[in-house]
Each structure stands twice: as structure tokens, then as C-alpha cells.
Motif scaffolding. Sequence first.
Motif, PDB file in Angstrom:
ATOM      1  N   GLY A  30       0.816  -1.198   0.000  1.00 17.88           N
ATOM      2  CA  GLY A  30       0.000   0.000   0.000  1.00 17.88           C
ATOM      3  C   GLY A  30       0.846   1.243   0.000  1.00 17.88           C
ATOM      4  O   GLY A  30       1.796   1.368   0.782  1.00 17.88           O
ATOM      5  N   MET A  31       0.507   2.162  -0.924  1.00 24.00           N
ATOM      6  CA  MET A  31       1.221   3.429  -1.041  1.00 24.00           C
ATOM      7  C   MET A  31       0.203   4.564  -1.088  1.00 24.00           C
ATOM      8  O   MET A  31      -0.941   4.389  -0.677  1.00 24.00           O
ATOM      9  N   SER A  32       0.594   5.725  -1.592  1.00 19.58           N
ATOM     10  CA  SER A  32      -0.261   6.909  -1.495  1.00 19.58           C
ATOM     11  C   SER A  32      -1.645   6.710  -2.111  1.00 19.58           C
ATOM     12  O   SER A  32      -2.640   7.213  -1.593  1.00 19.58           O
ATOM     13  N   SER A  33      -1.721   5.970  -3.210  1.00 20.61           N
ATOM     14  CA  SER A  33      -2.996   5.843  -3.915  1.00 20.61           C
ATOM     15  C   SER A  33      -3.895   4.740  -3.365  1.00 20.61           C
ATOM     16  O   SER A  33      -5.088   4.690  -3.704  1.00 20.61           O
ATOM     17  N   ASP A  34      -3.355   3.862  -2.526  1.00 15.14           N
ATOM     18  CA  ASP A  34      -4.148   2.691  -2.143  1.00 15.14           C
ATOM     19  C   ASP A  34      -3.886   2.217  -0.711  1.00 15.14           C
ATOM     20  O   ASP A  34      -4.109   1.047  -0.390  1.00 15.14           O
ATOM     21  N   TYR A  35      -3.431   3.102   0.162  1.00 14.33           N
ATOM     22  CA  TYR A  35      -3.079   2.650   1.513  1.00 14.33           C
ATOM     23  C   TYR A  35      -4.292   2.185   2.307  1.00 14.33           C
ATOM     24  O   TYR A  35      -4.191   1.255   3.115  1.00 14.33           O
ATOM     25  N   GLU A  36      -5.458   2.809   2.082  1.00 15.63           N
ATOM     26  CA  GLU A  36      -6.650   2.356   2.804  1.00 15.63           C
ATOM     27  C   GLU A  36      -7.066   0.964   2.345  1.00 15.63           C
ATOM     28  O   GLU A  36      -7.436   0.114   3.164  1.00 15.63           O
ATOM     29  N   LEU A  37      -6.997   0.714   1.045  1.00 13.72           N
ATOM     30  CA  LEU A  37      -7.300  -0.610   0.516  1.00 13.72           C
ATOM     31  C   LEU A  37      -6.342  -1.649   1.086  1.00 13.72           C
ATOM     32  O   LEU A  37      -6.754  -2.736   1.502  1.00 13.72           O
ATOM     33  N   ALA A  38      -5.063  -1.303   1.112  1.00 14.32           N
ATOM     34  CA  ALA A  38      -4.066  -2.224   1.667  1.00 14.32           C
ATOM     35  C   ALA A  38      -4.374  -2.539   3.125  1.00 14.32           C
ATOM     36  O   ALA A  38      -4.242  -3.693   3.565  1.00 14.32           O
ATOM     37  N   ALA A  39      -4.779  -1.534   3.880  1.00 12.28           N
ATOM     38  CA  ALA A  39      -5.133  -1.763   5.283  1.00 12.28           C
ATOM     39  C   ALA A  39      -6.282  -2.759   5.394  1.00 12.28           C
ATOM     40  O   ALA A  39      -6.265  -3.656   6.241  1.00 12.28           O
ATOM     41  N   ARG A  40      -7.276  -2.640   4.521  1.00 11.98           N
ATOM     42  CA  ARG A  40      -8.419  -3.561   4.560  1.00 11.98           C
ATOM     43  C   ARG A  40      -8.012  -4.979   4.173  1.00 11.98           C
ATOM     44  O   ARG A  40      -8.648  -5.948   4.600  1.00 11.98           O
ATOM     45  N   TYR A  41      -6.949  -5.107   3.384  1.00 10.50           N
ATOM     46  CA  TYR A  41      -6.461  -6.431   2.998  1.00 10.50           C
ATOM     47  C   TYR A  41      -5.476  -7.012   4.012  1.00 10.50           C
ATOM     48  O   TYR A  41      -4.970  -8.112   3.811  1.00 10.50           O
ATOM     49  N   GLY A  42      -5.182  -6.280   5.070  1.00 11.58           N
ATOM     50  CA  GLY A  42      -4.353  -6.844   6.125  1.00 11.58           C
ATOM     51  C   GLY A  42      -2.931  -6.337   6.185  1.00 11.58           C
ATOM     52  O   GLY A  42      -2.085  -6.949   6.852  1.00 11.58           O
ATOM     53  N   ALA A  43      -2.633  -5.227   5.525  1.00  7.87           N
ATOM     54  CA  ALA A  43      -1.284  -4.662   5.617  1.00  7.87           C
ATOM     55  C   ALA A  43      -0.931  -4.372   7.068  1.00  7.87           C
ATOM     56  O   ALA A  43      -1.761  -3.883   7.840  1.00  7.87           O
ATOM     57  N   THR A  44       0.306  -4.664   7.425  1.00  2.04           N
ATOM     58  CA  THR A  44       0.807  -4.245   8.736  1.00  2.04           C
ATOM     59  C   THR A  44       1.609  -2.959   8.628  1.00  2.04           C
ATOM     60  O   THR A  44       1.806  -2.271   9.632  1.00  2.04           O
ATOM     61  N   HIS A  45       2.067  -2.636   7.414  1.00  2.00           N
ATOM     62  CA  HIS A  45       2.822  -1.408   7.147  1.00  2.00           C
ATOM     63  C   HIS A  45       2.392  -0.857   5.796  1.00  2.00           C
ATOM     64  O   HIS A  45       2.215  -1.631   4.838  1.00  2.00           O
ATOM     65  N   VAL A  46       2.226   0.460   5.709  1.00  2.00           N
ATOM     66  CA  VAL A  46       1.966   1.122   4.432  1.00  2.00           C
ATOM     67  C   VAL A  46       3.045   2.173   4.207  1.00  2.00           C
ATOM     68  O   VAL A  46       3.539   2.794   5.154  1.00  2.00           O
ATOM     69  N   ARG A  47       3.420   2.382   2.952  1.00  2.95           N
ATOM     70  CA  ARG A  47       4.514   3.262   2.585  1.00  2.95           C
ATOM     71  C   ARG A  47       3.944   4.456   1.833  1.00  2.95           C
ATOM     72  O   ARG A  47       3.534   4.331   0.677  1.00  2.95           O
ATOM     73  N   VAL A  48       3.892   5.609   2.484  1.00  2.00           N
ATOM     74  CA  VAL A  48       3.170   6.758   1.930  1.00  2.00           C
ATOM     75  C   VAL A  48       4.119   7.944   1.773  1.00  2.00           C
ATOM     76  O   VAL A  48       4.762   8.363   2.739  1.00  2.00           O
ATOM     77  N   GLY A  49       4.178   8.480   0.565  1.00  2.00           N
ATOM     78  CA  GLY A  49       5.022   9.636   0.283  1.00  2.00           C
ATOM     79  C   GLY A  49       4.209  10.848  -0.128  1.00  2.00           C
ATOM     80  O   GLY A  49       3.960  11.760   0.657  1.00  2.00           O
ATOM     81  N   THR A  50       3.731  10.875  -1.381  1.00  2.00           N
ATOM     82  CA  THR A  50       3.056  12.045  -1.929  1.00  2.00           C
ATOM     83  C   THR A  50       1.830  12.455  -1.117  1.00  2.00           C
ATOM     84  O   THR A  50       1.613  13.646  -0.859  1.00  2.00           O
ATOM     85  N   ALA A  51       1.021  11.497  -0.700  1.00  2.00           N
ATOM     86  CA  ALA A  51      -0.183  11.834   0.065  1.00  2.00           C
ATOM     87  C   ALA A  51       0.156  12.462   1.408  1.00  2.00           C
ATOM     88  O   ALA A  51      -0.661  13.173   1.995  1.00  2.00           O
ATOM     89  N   LEU A  52       1.358  12.220   1.871  1.00  2.00           N
ATOM     90  CA  LEU A  52       1.790  12.746   3.165  1.00  2.00           C
ATOM     91  C   LEU A  52       2.498  14.085   3.021  1.00  2.00           C
ATOM     92  O   LEU A  52       2.213  15.045   3.743  1.00  2.00           O
ATOM     93  N   PHE A  53       3.415  14.162   2.068  1.00  2.00           N
ATOM     94  CA  PHE A  53       4.230  15.368   1.908  1.00  2.00           C
ATOM     95  C   PHE A  53       3.640  16.373   0.930  1.00  2.00           C
ATOM     96  O   PHE A  53       4.020  17.545   0.944  1.00  2.00           O
ATOM     97  N   GLY A  54       2.735  15.937   0.063  1.00  2.00           N
ATOM     98  CA  GLY A  54       2.165  16.827  -0.925  1.00  2.00           C
ATOM     99  C   GLY A  54       3.073  16.996  -2.136  1.00  2.00           C
ATOM    100  O   GLY A  54       4.113  16.347  -2.267  1.00  2.00           O
TER     101      GLY A  54
END
Length: 223
Positions: free
Chosen positions: A194-218
Amino acid sequence: MSTDSLNQDIANRRAEILAALAAASAPAPELIAVSKSQPDAAIEAILAAGQRVFGENRVQEAQAHWESRREAYPDLVLHLIGPLQTNKAADAVRLFDVIQTLDREKLADALANAMEKEGHRPQILIQVNTGEEPQKAGVIPSKVGDLLRYARQQAGLEVAGLMCIPPADEPAGPHFALLKKIARDYGLGILSMGMSSDYELAARYGATHVRVGTALFGDRSVL
């Protein structure tokens, strides 16, 4: 943008992402802030917001970002999320707490040798090329078991989980489901997906860690 505005914008984005992750999954996955290519102002802003877990793609850039900050922030947790060359294994072992991109036996050997010399054992994840894309790093799904056995039995590594980057032009859900199945088959507890475009989906699929850049920093153009 002023420092105060930047700090507030990044703090707000972080709060929104953390809330979305908490709503998508209990427990919520760990948020890894992808700080690659970010200027010092953005890194200082997110540190001020309380973020302490970061992901970097390249060893040299990570050294520039974090070696001088380790003393001031002893609770930093650094993840290597980009491909690793064997000749950089020792540098990676020294700097990172988690290396997410083990994908071949030669690298397993290099990491094991580096850990022995450095006296530091980062947590290890295997990167899985779920889309079997020839241009992308990672071991194909059918070879995960072979690499896992080699890493554990021959190299003596303690592999804790799996990581994937789904193909950009395909729905991410099936790739997250595949990674979760492989992890379950081998009794691995950590799923970095899961990354900026799909971290919520990844969480629903059971991710324990998500890697977010653009959605966080803009958008970097506003910095």
C-alpha cells in the motif's frame, strides 16, 4: 510556503492518513513516511508532527537524510524500501532497522556477511514481484518458498515478512490478496503493501505497514 504553513499542512495530512488507516483496519497498519527526494524542510516538518518511521529508496540518500539526525531522534525507525545492490549491503545494515527488499540468494549472503561484521541485525522482508513484471525487482510468487528457505537455512537470516509493489496499471486488490496468502502459507506476520494511492485498501487487505510519500508530503513544487 512558510515554515509554519508547511509544518501545519504536513501535520494535517499525517493526521488524516492515520485516521483513515484506523478506520480501515484494527489494529491500524504502521505508517512509513517515504522521505526519499524530500528536502530538509519537509523532513523537519514531519518530524515535528511526531513521525518517527521512515522509508528510503537509496542508501546514499538515506545517509544524507538520517545519519546526522539519529542522535537527536533516537527513536527513529528506518526502512529500506528500494532495491539493494550487494556492494551496499554493509552500509544498509549499519543504517537501516528494516530492509524490505531481499529478492535473491546473493543478496541474502551479502546481508548475512554484513550483519556478522557490523554486529547489527535489521529485520528482513522479502520483496515479491506479484505482477511478475520483468523490469521490477522482487522474487516471483512461485519462488518465494525457495528464497525463504535459503535465507533462513543457508544465510541464517530471520525473515519476518513480505513486501510488494503492485503493477501501476492493474487493480491493487488482487496483488494484496496474493501477498497475504503467501505470507499466511509461510507463517510470516509482516505485510508491507500500500502506497499513497491505495493505503486504505491495503489496510483492509491486512497490511501491517503502508509506505506513503506524496499523500503525506504533498506536491514538491509547493515547497
